[in-house]
Design an enzyme around this catalytic site. Structure first.
Site, mmCIF file in Angstrom:
data_model
loop_
_atom_site.group_PDB
_atom_site.id
_atom_site.type_symbol
_atom_site.label_atom_id
_atom_site.label_comp_id
_atom_site.label_asym_id
_atom_site.label_seq_id
_atom_site.Cartn_x
_atom_site.Cartn_y
_atom_site.Cartn_z
ATOM 1 N N LYS A 150 44.188 17.369 13.109
ATOM 2 C CA LYS A 150 42.811 17.527 13.274
ATOM 3 C C LYS A 150 42.195 17.540 11.542
ATOM 4 O O LYS A 150 42.606 18.196 10.893
ATOM 5 C CB LYS A 150 42.345 19.058 13.869
ATOM 6 N N LYS A 248 40.122 11.965 29.347
ATOM 7 C CA LYS A 248 40.177 13.409 29.646
ATOM 8 C C LYS A 248 39.588 13.644 30.962
ATOM 9 O O LYS A 248 38.531 13.338 31.318
ATOM 10 C CB LYS A 248 39.636 14.275 28.586
#
Length: 329
Positions: A150, A248
Site C-alpha cells: 500500500k 471486486k
C-alpha cells in the site's frame, strides 16, 4: 415455504490497524444477507464502502427493502435490474447463488457451468507506513510469494517505502496499490521507482475522476484499474488508460456481473485481477470461483482480521483453498 430474507450488520476487529492512502481502520463493518426457505439457507456478505457513498445502515436498508420481492421469487436476473452495482446487490446476488446451489444439491461452480475451483495463491497486504515500518513488515512476510504494498502517502516517500520493502523481502513478487494517492506530477517518478523495485503491477495510481493522464503516460509496468473499474458499463473508458482491471464483487454488485465483466475485460485485452474489500471469509468465498484463471489474486481479507467466522476459508501461508458448503457455494 416462500424464501424469507433477513440481514444483519456485523463487526470484525482488524489485527492491529490497516492503513491506506485514505486513512486507517481498526474494525471492518460488513452486512450479511440471508435467505431461507425452511430447508435451505443462502448467504452473502458485503462491505459497504464510504468511498462509494455507502454506509452499513444504508446498505442494510437497500437489502431489507427487497424482502417482499425475494419472498415472491425475485431471481438473480431480475435483481440486476432492481439494484445498481454495489455492496447491497453483491450480498443478495451471492445469497441467491448459494441458496440455488443448496436447493439443487450441486456447487455454484456447476450452476455457473465452470470447473470446480482449485487452491490459489493470494497476495498478502502490507499497510502504508513509514519506510522503516514497511521494511520490517516486509521482513515478517518475506516468505510469502506475493506481497501487495500500500502506497500513496502525500509526503513523497513512496520511492523510499518501495526500496525499503524490497530490502525486507528481496525475493517476493511485489504489486503496488496507490489507492488514488498519486498526482500526475509524481506519476513518472513513482512508476520509475516501481520498476526499479521490480514491481509487476500498479493499482490505481491516480484518482478515478482524474486518470486521463494515464493514456499518454509511459507505463514501464502494467497499470491496473481499481476505483476506476466497477462493472461492464464503464469498461470502454478504461481502454488505453489501463492494462489490467481489478474486479471486486462489492463493486460489480455480485458474482453474476463479475463473471460477465471478467469475460468482457479479457475480450478487450485487459489482464484480470480479482481483489476484495476487507471482510470475512463469507465475502471471499464467491470471489474464489471468480479468481480461477486470474493473473493476480488478492483475497487476503480474513488474514488481516483478528478472527474469522465459523467454517472460514483455509489458508496455508498464502495458499487459499475453496470454501466448503458449510460456508458458501
Amino acid at each position: 415455504m416462500p424464501p424469507v430474507l433477513t440481514s444483519r450488520i456485523e463487526r470484525w476487529p482488524i489485527a492491529g490497524a490497516f492503513t491506506i492512502a485514505r486513512g486507517s481502520v481498526t474494525e471492518v463493518v460488513t452486512v450479511v444477507a440471508e435467505i431461507v426457505d425452511g430447508t435451505h439457507r443462502g448467504r452473502g456478505e458485503c462491505r459497504p464502502y464510504p468511498r462509494y457513498g455507502e454506509t452499513p445502515e444504508g446498505v442494510k436498508s437497500e437489502i431489507d427493502a427487497l424482502a417482499e420481492a425475494i419472498g415472491g421469487g425475485l431471481d438473480r436476473a431480475a435483481l440486476q435490474r432492481r439494484l445498481p452495482a454495489g455492496a447491497a446487490r453483491n450480498a443478495l446476488d451471492c445469497a441467491l447463488w448459494d441458496l440455488e446451489a443448496k436447493r439443487a444439491g450441486v456447487s455454484v461452480a456447476t450452476l455457473a457451468g465452470l470447473p470446480e475451483p482449485e487452491p490459489l495463491i493470494t497476495a498478502y497486504t502490507l499497510s502504508l507506513g513509514s519506510p522503516g515500518d514497511m521494511r520490517e513488515a516486509a521482513r515478517s512476510a518475506a516468505s510469502r510469494p506475493l506481497l501487495k504494498v500500500k502506497l500513496g502517502g502525500s509526503e513523497g516517500l513512496d520511492p523510499e517505502r518501495l526500496a525499503a520493502v524490497r530490502e525486507g523481502a528481496p525475493d517476493a513478487e511485489l504489486i503496488v496499490d496507490a489507492n488514488e494517492g498519486w498526482t500526475g506530477a509524481a506519476l513518472a517518478r513513482n512508476l520509475r521507482a516501481c520498476a526499479a523495485a521490480r514491481v509487476t503491477l500498479v493499482e490505481q495510481p491516480l484518482p478515478a475522476d482524474d486518470d486521463a493522464a494515464l493514456a499518454d503516460a509511459e507505463r514501464p509496468i502494467p497499470v491496473c484499474a481499481d476505483e476506476s473499474a466497477h462493472d461492464r458499463a464503464g469498461l470502454a473508458g478504461l481502454i488505453g488508460r489501463y492494462d489490467a482491471i481489478n474486479i471486486k464483487l462489492d463493486k460489480t454488485g455480485g458474482l453474476t456481473e463479475a463473471l460477465a465483466l471478467a469475460d468482457a475485460a479479457r475480450a478487450a485485452g485487459l489482464t484480470v485481477m480479482v481483489g476484495c474489500m476487507l471482510a470475512s471469509s463469507l465475502a471471499m468465498a464467491p470471489a474464489v470461483l471468480l479468481a480461477q484463471g486470474a493473473a493476480v489474486v488478492d483475497l487476503d481479507g480474513p488474514l488481516l482480521l483478528a478472527r474469522d467466522r465459523e467454517h472460514g476459508l483455509r489458508y496455508d501461508g498464502s495458499r487459499m483453498y475453496p470454501p466448503t458448503p458449510a460456508l458458501w457455494g
